[in-house]
Design an enzyme around this catalytic site. Structure first.
Site, short mmCIF file in Angstrom:
data_model
loop_
_atom_site.label_atom_id
_atom_site.label_comp_id
_atom_site.label_asym_id
_atom_site.label_seq_id
_atom_site.Cartn_x
_atom_site.Cartn_y
_atom_site.Cartn_z
N SER A 137 6.56 -5.62 -2.66
CA SER A 137 5.30 -4.92 -2.44
C SER A 137 5.51 -3.90 -1.33
O SER A 137 6.44 -4.04 -0.51
CB SER A 137 4.21 -5.92 -2.02
N TYR A 163 2.17 -13.27 3.45
CA TYR A 163 2.46 -12.47 2.26
C TYR A 163 3.43 -11.34 2.61
O TYR A 163 4.43 -11.12 1.90
CB TYR A 163 1.16 -11.90 1.69
#
Length: 281
Positions: free
Chosen positions: A140, A153
């Protein structure tokens, strides 16, 4: 659409929704035979039925289940050429790290990091004995670019990038390419899942505010789609990228490149020249 992946067999984890389902459908459209793994059995089976793929309920935090997923691809389709380690979760969003109890740390890491590492290892064991292949890991922009919020995350996605590059070095001798996609600003339900502790109204307001902030930070004026990420995955999966490994491709509309420069009009351009873009000077 063509036959770029004709004759190839692919496994896509997290293929029930969002980026994963877009990859499944695009891989099939390009001629691949696909096996979908996801913890969401209902939506995973629906994607498989719609696209003509196979589905096996899979929790990527359990390496034995990834082994069963790869075994299914090999047994039913005779091999494995593409492994897409897409499954990922966001974890719970907190106002600040000051309020984060890290209660979901182990689950986020087991899915986002262990799932990618185990998926790479299991796929590579087959590929190393059968002429190589392409492994695509999903990170990401949160793993590329520092920022606040969802710290676990962000850490997990940064780990995926470093692992991908390391695995690429180790597996190159077997003609196995290991590359990474780092999407950003793509509308999926991942953001909503991070705000499950909020009231529906507050979560909706927060999601809208964050989407607007992302739009302002993105140089390209249009919003990305899951299909944009699927297009990049096809590129890494096919023969056009046969000399690429250890690569991290950001699919983010330029977000990680820098802040957008919005053009501005001036009243002083009497000679027909335009004013400088805002922020250029």
């Amino acid at each position: 659409m063509g036959n770029e992946l004709a004759g190839k067999v692919a496994v896509v984890t997290g293929g029930a929704t969002g980026l994963g389902s877009a990859m499944v459908e695009r891989f099939v459209a390009e001629g691949a035979r696909v096996v979908v793994g996801d913890i969401d059995a209902e939506r995973g089976a629906a994607v498989a039925q719609r696209s003509g793929a196979l589905f096996l309920r899979t929790d990527v935090g359990e390496p034995d289940q990834i082994t069963a997923l790869v075994d299914l691809a090999v047994e039913r389709f005779g091999g494995l050429h593409i492994m897409c380690n897409n499954a990922g979760i966001s974890g719970t969003m907190h106002k600040s790290i000051l309020f984060d109890d890290f209660a979901d740390f182990h689950r986020v890491m087991s899915v986002n990091v262990l799932g990618v590492m185990a998926g790479t290892g299991v796929a590579a064991r087959h590929m190393s004995q059968n002429g190589g292949g392409s492994i695509i890991n999903l990170s990401s922009v949160g793993g590329v670019q520092a920022g606040g919020g969802v710290m676990t995350y962000r850490a997990s996605k940064a780990a995926v990038i470093h692992f991908t590059r390391s695995a690429a070095i180790e597996l190159a001798q077997y003609e196995i390419r290991v590359n990474c996609l780092a999407p950003g600003n793509i509308p999926t339900d991942l953001l909503a899942k991070a705000s499950t502790t909020m009231s529906p109204e507050k979560a909706e307001r927060m999601t809208r505010a964050m989407r607007e902030m992302m739009n302002q930070d993105r140089p390209l004026p249009r919003e990305g789609t899951p299909e944009d990420v699927a297009e990049a995955a096809v590129y890494f999966a096919g023969d056009r990228s046969r000399y690429l490994t250890g690569t991290v491709l950001t699919v983010d509309g330029g977000t990680t490149a820098g802040k957008p420069l919005r053009a501005r009009r001036t009243d002083t351009a009497s000679n027909g020249s335009a004013g400088a873009p805002a922020g250029a000077l």
